[in-house]
Design an enzyme around this catalytic site. Structure first.
Site, mmCIF file in Angstrom:
data_model
loop_
_atom_site.group_PDB
_atom_site.id
_atom_site.type_symbol
_atom_site.label_atom_id
_atom_site.label_comp_id
_atom_site.label_asym_id
_atom_site.label_seq_id
_atom_site.Cartn_x
_atom_site.Cartn_y
_atom_site.Cartn_z
ATOM 1 N N TYR A 55 0.825 -1.203 0.000
ATOM 2 C CA TYR A 55 0.000 0.000 0.000
ATOM 3 C C TYR A 55 0.858 1.250 0.000
ATOM 4 O O TYR A 55 2.069 1.178 0.223
ATOM 5 C CB TYR A 55 -0.936 -0.003 1.218
ATOM 6 C CG TYR A 55 -0.273 0.345 2.536
ATOM 7 C CD1 TYR A 55 0.586 -0.557 3.164
ATOM 8 C CD2 TYR A 55 -0.492 1.574 3.146
ATOM 9 C CE1 TYR A 55 1.188 -0.237 4.369
ATOM 10 C CE2 TYR A 55 0.118 1.900 4.361
ATOM 11 C CZ TYR A 55 0.955 0.991 4.962
ATOM 12 O OH TYR A 55 1.562 1.312 6.153
ATOM 13 N N LYS B 118 6.517 -2.029 1.878
ATOM 14 C CA LYS B 118 5.355 -1.434 2.536
ATOM 15 C C LYS B 118 4.146 -2.359 2.405
ATOM 16 O O LYS B 118 3.255 -2.145 1.584
ATOM 17 C CB LYS B 118 5.075 -0.042 1.953
ATOM 18 C CG LYS B 118 4.181 0.817 2.847
ATOM 19 C CD LYS B 118 4.256 2.269 2.440
ATOM 20 C CE LYS B 118 3.271 3.146 3.177
ATOM 21 N NZ LYS B 118 3.464 3.204 4.625
ATOM 22 N N GLU C 246 12.153 2.536 14.209
ATOM 23 C CA GLU C 246 11.331 3.633 13.675
ATOM 24 C C GLU C 246 10.061 3.724 14.507
ATOM 25 O O GLU C 246 9.844 2.940 15.435
ATOM 26 C CB GLU C 246 11.006 3.395 12.193
ATOM 27 C CG GLU C 246 10.282 2.090 11.923
ATOM 28 C CD GLU C 246 10.133 1.774 10.440
ATOM 29 O OE1 GLU C 246 10.042 2.696 9.611
ATOM 30 O OE2 GLU C 246 10.081 0.573 10.111
ATOM 31 N N LEU D 117 11.188 1.098 7.099
ATOM 32 C CA LEU D 117 10.619 1.567 5.839
ATOM 33 C C LEU D 117 11.304 2.897 5.521
ATOM 34 O O LEU D 117 11.326 3.801 6.362
ATOM 35 C CB LEU D 117 9.106 1.784 5.980
ATOM 36 C CG LEU D 117 8.471 2.204 4.655
ATOM 37 C CD1 LEU D 117 8.338 0.999 3.723
ATOM 38 C CD2 LEU D 117 7.123 2.852 4.871
HETATM 39 N N1 PDD Z 1 3.084 4.988 7.230
HETATM 40 N N2 PDD Z 1 7.772 3.749 8.751
HETATM 41 C C1 PDD Z 1 6.632 3.042 8.794
HETATM 42 C C2 PDD Z 1 6.614 1.741 9.521
HETATM 43 C C3 PDD Z 1 5.473 3.540 8.161
HETATM 44 O O1 PDD Z 1 4.330 2.825 8.188
HETATM 45 C C4 PDD Z 1 5.531 4.799 7.502
HETATM 46 C C5 PDD Z 1 4.346 5.377 6.787
HETATM 47 C C6 PDD Z 1 6.752 5.502 7.506
HETATM 48 C C7 PDD Z 1 6.903 6.830 6.828
HETATM 49 O O2 PDD Z 1 6.847 6.713 5.419
HETATM 50 P P1 PDD Z 1 6.326 7.924 4.524
HETATM 51 O O3 PDD Z 1 7.157 9.109 4.888
HETATM 52 O O4 PDD Z 1 6.591 7.472 3.132
HETATM 53 O O5 PDD Z 1 4.869 8.127 4.840
HETATM 54 C C8 PDD Z 1 7.849 4.938 8.132
HETATM 55 C C9 PDD Z 1 1.879 5.494 6.597
HETATM 56 C C10 PDD Z 1 1.734 6.971 6.688
HETATM 57 C C11 PDD Z 1 0.689 4.734 7.122
HETATM 58 O O6 PDD Z 1 0.826 3.538 7.275
HETATM 59 O O7 PDD Z 1 -0.381 5.324 7.337
#
Ligand code: PDD
Length: 280
Positions: A32, A146, A178, A203
Site C-alpha cells: 500500500y 510497505k 522507527e 521503511l
Molecule cells: N506509514 N515507517 C513506517 C513503519 C510507516 O508505516 C511509515 C508510513 C513511515 C513513513 O513513510 P512515509 O514518509 O513514506 O509516509 C515509516 C503510513 C503513513 C501509514 O501507514 O499510514
C-alpha cells in the site's frame, strides 16, 4: 458518504465489495501507499509510486494499472470526494483464489483506493508535540517493503495510547528502528540530526528522504546512523516523519522530557521547510 475505488469502479463506500478469498485479506499479501493531499495537490506522489513499484517487485507482484493510470485515478477520486487536505490510500493485493500458501502465479491483482479528509497542517499535536513510548520491535525482517502486515505496529500504537502516550517508537537490540508508522529522528546538542540508515530494518519514508534533503540544503548535518533509547533521551530535540505527520515534534520519550517538553527550534524549521515544499 465517500466514493471509493475498487477494481475498475468508483462506488459509494457502502457498496464496495472485495472477495473473501482475496490474499490481502487472508495473508496480508498486499502492499500500500498513503499520499498526502494539500490544497488539492498530491505531496511527493512520484516518490510514493516509485516505492509502490519497488514493493510490488520485491514480492513478485504486479499492479493492475500503470502509474499514469494510477495518478489519473487518484485525481478522479480526490475530485469525487472534494478532498482538499488529507490522504489518498491505495492498496494492491496479489489477487483472489482458494486459500493456498503456494500462491498462484497468474492471479489478477486487485486495487482499492479511498480518501481520508484530515487536517495535516493545523493539527493540534504539531503545536504541542507528541509523547512516545518505546516498545520492542517484533516485526519481520523486510520492513523496507510497505506491506499491509501492520498488526505489530497497530498493537504497539494501541499499547502506547492506552498508557497515555501518543505513539510508539520501536526498539531492537537497544536501538530505535522507527515509529509505529513513521521514521524516528533525534537532534544532538551540537545540532547533528540522526536517523537510522535505510535498510531492511525500516521503511525508507518518502517524507524521510525529502526531509533529509531539505536539511542538507539548509546546511543542517544529517547523520544516517542508529541511535539508542538512551541517546534519544539525552537529545536536544526529537521528531518523526511520515506522509501523515509531515514533521512531528517529539517532546517526551518514555516520560523523559525533550527540550523541556516543547517542540524544538530546528524541528520547527524542518516542519516549515517541508510544508513549503509540499505547497509549492
Ligand atoms: N506509514 N515507517 C513506517 C513503519 C510507516 O508505516 C511509515 C508510513 C513511515 C513513513 O513513510 P512515509 O514518509 O513514506 O509516509 C515509516 C503510513 C503513513 C501509514 O501507514 O499510514
Amino acid at each position: 458518504m465517500r466514493t471509493v475505488y475498487v477494481n475498475g469502479e468508483f462506488v459509494p463506500e457502502n457498496e464496495a465489495k472485495i472477495s473473501i478469498f482475496d490474499r490481502g485479506l487472508l495473508f496480508s499479501d498486499a502492499v500500500y501507499e498513503v499520499t498526502a493531499m494539500l490544497d488539492g495537490k498530491l505531496v511527493d506522489n512520484d516518490g510514493h509510486l516509485a516505492r509502490l513499484e519497488r514493493s510490488l517487485s520485491e514480492l513478485d507482484m504486479k499492479s493492475p494499472v500503470t502509474n499514469e493510470q494510477l495518478i489519473t485515478l487518484q485525481h478522479q477520486l480526490a475530485e469525487k470526494n472534494n478532498l482538499v487536505e488529507g490522504f489518498i490510500y491505495l492498496q494492491v493485493s496479489r489477487g483472489a483464489e482458494d486459500r493456498d500458501f503456494n500462491y498462484g502465479e497468474d492471479l489478477q491483482p486487485s486495487l482499492i483506493m479511498f480518501t481520508q479528509a484530515r487536517s495535516i497542517i493545523d493539527t493540534p499535536k504539531a503545536k504541542t508535540g507528541i509523547k512516545v513510548k518505546t516498545v520492542e520491535d517484533i516485526r519481520w525482517q523486510r520492513r523496507d517493503i510497505k506491506t499491509t502486515m501492520l498488526l505489530a505496529q497497530s498493537l504497539a500504537k494501541k499499547q502506547a495510547i492506552r498508557q497515555g502516550f501518543d505513539d510508539a517508537w520501536m526498539v531492537e537490540d537497544g536501538v530505535v528502528t522507527e515509529g509505529s508508522s513513521n521514521n524516528a529522528y533525534i537532534i544532538t546538542h551540537n545540532d547533528e540530526i540522526y536517523t537510522r540508515p535505510a535498510s531492511n530494518k525500516i521503511l525508507n519514508g518518502i517524507t524521510r528522504r525529502a526531509v533529509n534533503k531539505l536539511a542538507e540544503q539548509n546546511n543542517l548535518k544529517v547523520i544516517e546512523e542508529t541511535f539508542s533509547v538512551e541517546q534519544a533521551k539525552q537529545a536536544k530535540e526529537a521528531f518523526a516523519t511520515s506522509a501523515s505527520y509531515f514533521v512531528m515534534p517529539v517532546v517526551e520519550i518514555d516520560k523523559h522530557r525533550i527540550n523541556n517538553g516543547k517542540p524544538g527550534e530546528l524541528t520547527t524549521q524542518l516542519r516549515n521547510l517541508y510544508i513549503s515544499m509540499a505547497k509549492s
